[in-house]
Write a protein that holds these residues in place. Sequence first.
Motif, PDB file in Angstrom:
ATOM      1  N   GLY A  28      29.954 -36.332 -14.881  1.00 55.42           N
ATOM      2  CA  GLY A  28      29.667 -36.849 -13.650  1.00 55.42           C
ATOM      3  C   GLY A  28      29.615 -36.096 -12.331  1.00 55.42           C
ATOM      4  N   TYR A  29      30.398 -34.911 -12.058  1.00 52.67           N
ATOM      5  CA  TYR A  29      29.975 -34.358 -11.033  1.00 52.67           C
ATOM      6  C   TYR A  29      28.979 -33.352 -11.202  1.00 52.67           C
ATOM      7  CZ  TYR A  29      33.603 -35.940  -7.706  1.00 52.67           C
ATOM      8  OH  TYR A  29      34.280 -36.734  -6.745  1.00 52.67           O
ATOM      9  N   SER A  30      28.673 -33.042 -12.460  1.00 53.29           N
ATOM     10  CA  SER A  30      27.894 -31.861 -13.023  1.00 53.29           C
ATOM     11  C   SER A  30      28.163 -30.565 -12.397  1.00 53.29           C
ATOM     12  CB  SER A  30      26.319 -32.589 -12.773  1.00 53.29           C
ATOM     13  OG  SER A  30      26.002 -32.596 -11.515  1.00 53.29           O
ATOM     14  N   SER A  31      27.150 -30.344 -11.295  1.00 44.62           N
ATOM     15  CA  SER A  31      27.451 -28.933 -10.506  1.00 44.62           C
ATOM     16  C   SER A  31      28.053 -29.057  -9.274  1.00 44.62           C
ATOM     17  CB  SER A  31      25.924 -28.477 -10.361  1.00 44.62           C
ATOM     18  OG  SER A  31      25.259 -29.511  -9.518  1.00 44.62           O
ATOM     19  N   ALA A  32      28.497 -29.992  -9.174  1.00 44.95           N
ATOM     20  CA  ALA A  32      29.149 -30.375  -7.671  1.00 44.95           C
ATOM     21  C   ALA A  32      30.700 -30.646  -7.767  1.00 44.95           C
ATOM     22  CB  ALA A  32      28.641 -31.669  -7.110  1.00 44.95           C
ATOM     23  N   TYR A  33      31.470 -29.983  -8.849  1.00 43.93           N
ATOM     24  CA  TYR A  33      32.760 -30.031  -8.716  1.00 43.93           C
ATOM     25  C   TYR A  33      33.521 -29.206  -7.424  1.00 43.93           C
ATOM     26  CZ  TYR A  33      37.616 -30.025 -10.405  1.00 43.93           C
ATOM     27  OH  TYR A  33      38.872 -30.186 -10.479  1.00 43.93           O
ATOM     28  N   TYR A  34      32.460 -28.552  -6.830  1.00 47.95           N
ATOM     29  CA  TYR A  34      33.094 -27.824  -5.375  1.00 47.95           C
ATOM     30  C   TYR A  34      33.538 -28.778  -4.601  1.00 47.95           C
ATOM     31  CZ  TYR A  34      28.738 -29.730  -3.282  1.00 47.95           C
ATOM     32  OH  TYR A  34      27.798 -30.378  -2.807  1.00 47.95           O
ATOM     33  N   THR A  35      32.824 -30.165  -4.800  1.00 47.98           N
ATOM     34  CA  THR A  35      33.307 -31.269  -3.917  1.00 47.98           C
ATOM     35  C   THR A  35      34.945 -31.315  -3.403  1.00 47.98           C
ATOM     36  OG1 THR A  35      31.100 -32.525  -4.544  1.00 47.98           O
ATOM     37  CG2 THR A  35      33.197 -33.631  -3.587  1.00 47.98           C
ATOM     38  N   TYR A  36      35.720 -31.104  -4.581  1.00 48.93           N
ATOM     39  CA  TYR A  36      37.155 -31.242  -4.448  1.00 48.93           C
ATOM     40  C   TYR A  36      37.721 -29.999  -3.428  1.00 48.93           C
ATOM     41  CZ  TYR A  36      37.498 -34.489  -8.055  1.00 48.93           C
ATOM     42  OH  TYR A  36      37.472 -35.849  -8.781  1.00 48.93           O
ATOM     43  N   LEU A  37      37.171 -28.679  -3.383  1.00 47.51           N
ATOM     44  CA  LEU A  37      37.710 -27.865  -2.639  1.00 47.51           C
ATOM     45  C   LEU A  37      36.873 -28.113  -1.246  1.00 47.51           C
ATOM     46  CD1 LEU A  37      38.037 -24.691  -4.654  1.00 47.51           C
ATOM     47  CD2 LEU A  37      39.819 -26.047  -3.774  1.00 47.51           C
ATOM     48  N   TRP A  38      35.717 -28.395  -1.298  1.00 52.27           N
ATOM     49  CA  TRP A  38      34.694 -28.650   0.018  1.00 52.27           C
ATOM     50  C   TRP A  38      35.613 -29.762   0.622  1.00 52.27           C
ATOM     51  CZ3 TRP A  38      30.181 -26.671   2.001  1.00 52.27           C
ATOM     52  CH2 TRP A  38      29.755 -27.185   2.871  1.00 52.27           C
ATOM     53  N   ASP A  39      35.895 -30.892   0.157  1.00 49.50           N
ATOM     54  CA  ASP A  39      36.592 -31.696   1.041  1.00 49.50           C
ATOM     55  C   ASP A  39      38.190 -31.602   0.997  1.00 49.50           C
ATOM     56  OD1 ASP A  39      34.206 -33.141   0.865  1.00 49.50           O
ATOM     57  OD2 ASP A  39      34.700 -34.623  -0.838  1.00 49.50           O
ATOM     58  N   LYS A  40      38.930 -30.582   0.499  1.00 44.08           N
ATOM     59  CA  LYS A  40      40.132 -30.147   0.726  1.00 44.08           C
ATOM     60  C   LYS A  40      40.158 -29.565   2.117  1.00 44.08           C
ATOM     61  CE  LYS A  40      44.600 -29.871  -0.087  1.00 44.08           C
ATOM     62  NZ  LYS A  40      45.345 -31.078  -0.052  1.00 44.08           N
ATOM     63  N   VAL A  41      39.159 -28.923   2.447  1.00 42.94           N
ATOM     64  CA  VAL A  41      39.093 -28.156   3.773  1.00 42.94           C
ATOM     65  C   VAL A  41      38.949 -29.329   4.763  1.00 42.94           C
ATOM     66  CG1 VAL A  41      37.634 -26.702   5.267  1.00 42.94           C
ATOM     67  CG2 VAL A  41      37.937 -25.990   2.905  1.00 42.94           C
ATOM     68  N   ILE A  42      38.121 -30.135   4.500  1.00 42.87           N
ATOM     69  CA  ILE A  42      38.041 -31.220   5.509  1.00 42.87           C
ATOM     70  C   ILE A  42      39.280 -32.080   5.831  1.00 42.87           C
ATOM     71  CG2 ILE A  42      36.685 -33.621   6.125  1.00 42.87           C
ATOM     72  CD1 ILE A  42      34.252 -32.194   4.343  1.00 42.87           C
ATOM     73  N   ALA A  43      39.746 -32.532   4.465  1.00 41.58           N
ATOM     74  CA  ALA A  43      41.083 -33.310   4.292  1.00 41.58           C
ATOM     75  C   ALA A  43      42.211 -32.724   5.322  1.00 41.58           C
ATOM     76  CB  ALA A  43      41.563 -33.742   2.989  1.00 41.58           C
ATOM     77  N   GLU A  44      42.306 -31.237   5.137  1.00 36.69           N
ATOM     78  CA  GLU A  44      43.354 -30.575   5.883  1.00 36.69           C
ATOM     79  C   GLU A  44      43.279 -30.562   7.122  1.00 36.69           C
ATOM     80  OE1 GLU A  44      46.313 -30.229   4.723  1.00 36.69           O
ATOM     81  OE2 GLU A  44      45.542 -30.939   2.704  1.00 36.69           O
ATOM     82  N   ASP A  45      41.927 -30.597   7.618  1.00 41.12           N
ATOM     83  CA  ASP A  45      41.776 -30.369   8.957  1.00 41.12           C
ATOM     84  C   ASP A  45      41.865 -31.837   9.674  1.00 41.12           C
ATOM     85  OD1 ASP A  45      40.801 -29.244  11.353  1.00 41.12           O
ATOM     86  OD2 ASP A  45      38.778 -28.683  10.533  1.00 41.12           O
TER      87      ASP A  45
END
Length: 683
Positions: free
Chosen positions: A600-617
């Motif tokens: 599903g995410y293919s090459s975009a699993y980075y989404t989880y950490l990318w969004d963790k930065v946003i979520a904690e902010d």
Amino acid sequence: MLLAMRLAVLMCLPLFLAAVLSAQNVTVSQPTIWVSQPDVAGFEKIENDRLAAGRHAIDTLLAVQGPRSIENTLVPYDEAVRQNNSAGYLAGLMEQVHPEAGFRDRATAMLTKVTAAQTAIALNHDVYNALAALDLSKADAATRYYVQRQLLEFRLAGVDKDEATRARLKKLSDQATDEQSMFDRNISDGKKEIEADASELAGLPQDYIDRHKPDANGKIHLTTDYPDAFPVFTFAKSTDLRKRMTFAFNTRAYPKNQEVLSSLLKTRYEIATLIGYSSWADYNAADKMIEKGHNIADFIQQVKDASRPLAQKEFEMLLAEKQKTDPGAKEIWDYERAYLAELVRRSKYNFDSQSVRPYFPFPQVKQGILDSAADLFHVSFQQEPNVPSWDPSVETWIVLDGGKPIGRFYLDMHPRPGKYSHAEMVPVLDGIRGKQLPEAILVCNFPVPTATDPGLMDYGDVETFFHEFGHLMHHILGGQQQWAGISGISMESDFVEAPSQMLEEWIRSPQVLAKFARDYKTGEPIPAELVERMNRASAFGRGGWVDRQNSYTAMSYDVYKTKPENVNFDEVTMNDSRTYTLFRPQPDTHMWASFGHLGGYSSAYYTYLWDKVIAEDFFLQFDRHNLLAGDAPMKYRRVVLEPGGSMSANDLVKNFLGRPASMKALQNWMGEEFETAAANGRP
């Protein structure tokens, strides 16, 4: 990416039969569908009817003579989006959750048919030209953004290529859908079982032991379902049991998925190169916040730099714990990680994860999350009784805002054979203001409560429940749009995990836990002192968690950043594990074969950490002593969730924070325990 790609990741469930909310006497005019499609024939009729309606909408658009307008062009186009999305959502959902394998097979076939219909639209010159000819000078900002983004998606689908190339792209898109479906199905159908002796269950919770009685030969049978596997990873004293379970868990879909994943990579690589990109990773980034494939590599390195000092400090604590029984130990196997972390939490933080389980019986947690979400988002929830579904355990709920229905959701919360084995929120219907309520479902695998078993949940289970409910509320609150194509979670897909990860933080709030965390036997509330110890202990290990997520991120990028013939899955998995974590990976597990996000995410699993930065902010904007205080809760709902996909996610972030998100927020979150300890003079 391709218009069909959204269906391949997000899946759902269309319209049903009318129901009445008896407690509040609220009549919902939008019925549920299961009553009219309890068998394969009914399911396929609904799917084909929706596809026919989508074709009719496109025919209406193409038949227009004269100037193009919002009314004669965008309205029928969006109707086609609504109908095709609904068909794809239902097909994808049934592929994942229906109890009958034959039904799941038909759903897989129907998903391919839906994707083919969407790809045909995405490659239609005349549809693209009709949208491009719209005069948007007097349109509102959301409509302008919708059309501009759709035109980008058309170009990424290859609409501007020659006829032969477009024909090839259509065939490849259909093929990719089949391959991704098979990849997912092999994981869902690949449940394994191991045998254990009663002595090997030492350390596991008593209710777990009570649920797993020996057979006539004295053997205990454990499956790779989450409620069986995860407690073993964390609590089992037997190293051999943890090792065997880890091996079984990671080999669920091996070797079946080796050929499937290889073929999927080749298909996606050809799509990317036909469109004009050097790799699938570059192509897949083109309509996301991150924009370029090489930005993923840069992000991976930034995360490693931020996490490694903390991860190293945590690793040394884990190794010291292991050396208590193995003085010469110099390394830690991956299957030891969770167990050693639990021992450190007990010895250093005086916290046993089992000590909070009595406060987390599933029915109480469910109600507590509903109550917490009601307070945060200023909504209420009402269960619809006696609504038929694909499984008797599924519940149906209405979301009310000021007493008015604004959405519906379904809860499918416990494991069964053939069901999707992870946890997810799945769209069911796109919300359209004044026309269609948004619908979604939570598909999870939590312990089953019975008359004799309260279904006690681990801390991580509760955190996951909050996470998925964050997705659900995003879809519902963002589903009050003028257009189906910008409804719910339809912005750049590398933003979708931010609201869900932000809601995870609620489990650490004493204010929130006070609503539902009560001992299932005595009714006593969870002690404040226990919550404090729980929070300190849960803050331990965050650097290592980020490292682990970063290794998955690197893996998903590395298999898609190059030519498929250059990829050796086992080598990539082992190298990225060694590079980005400090633990020794177990050989021959082929974990990539059961890593569902590679589909599903293919090459975009980075989404989880990318969004963790946003979520904690995001979370830093709330008052931690009173999460409901001040302007942050309603501002979050209005500015982040309610716009849905009506603007870029970059703007959603800036509108809430007043600036782009900062990596500093993730660093603060990772180092919270050590900073707190230092401030209090603790080692």
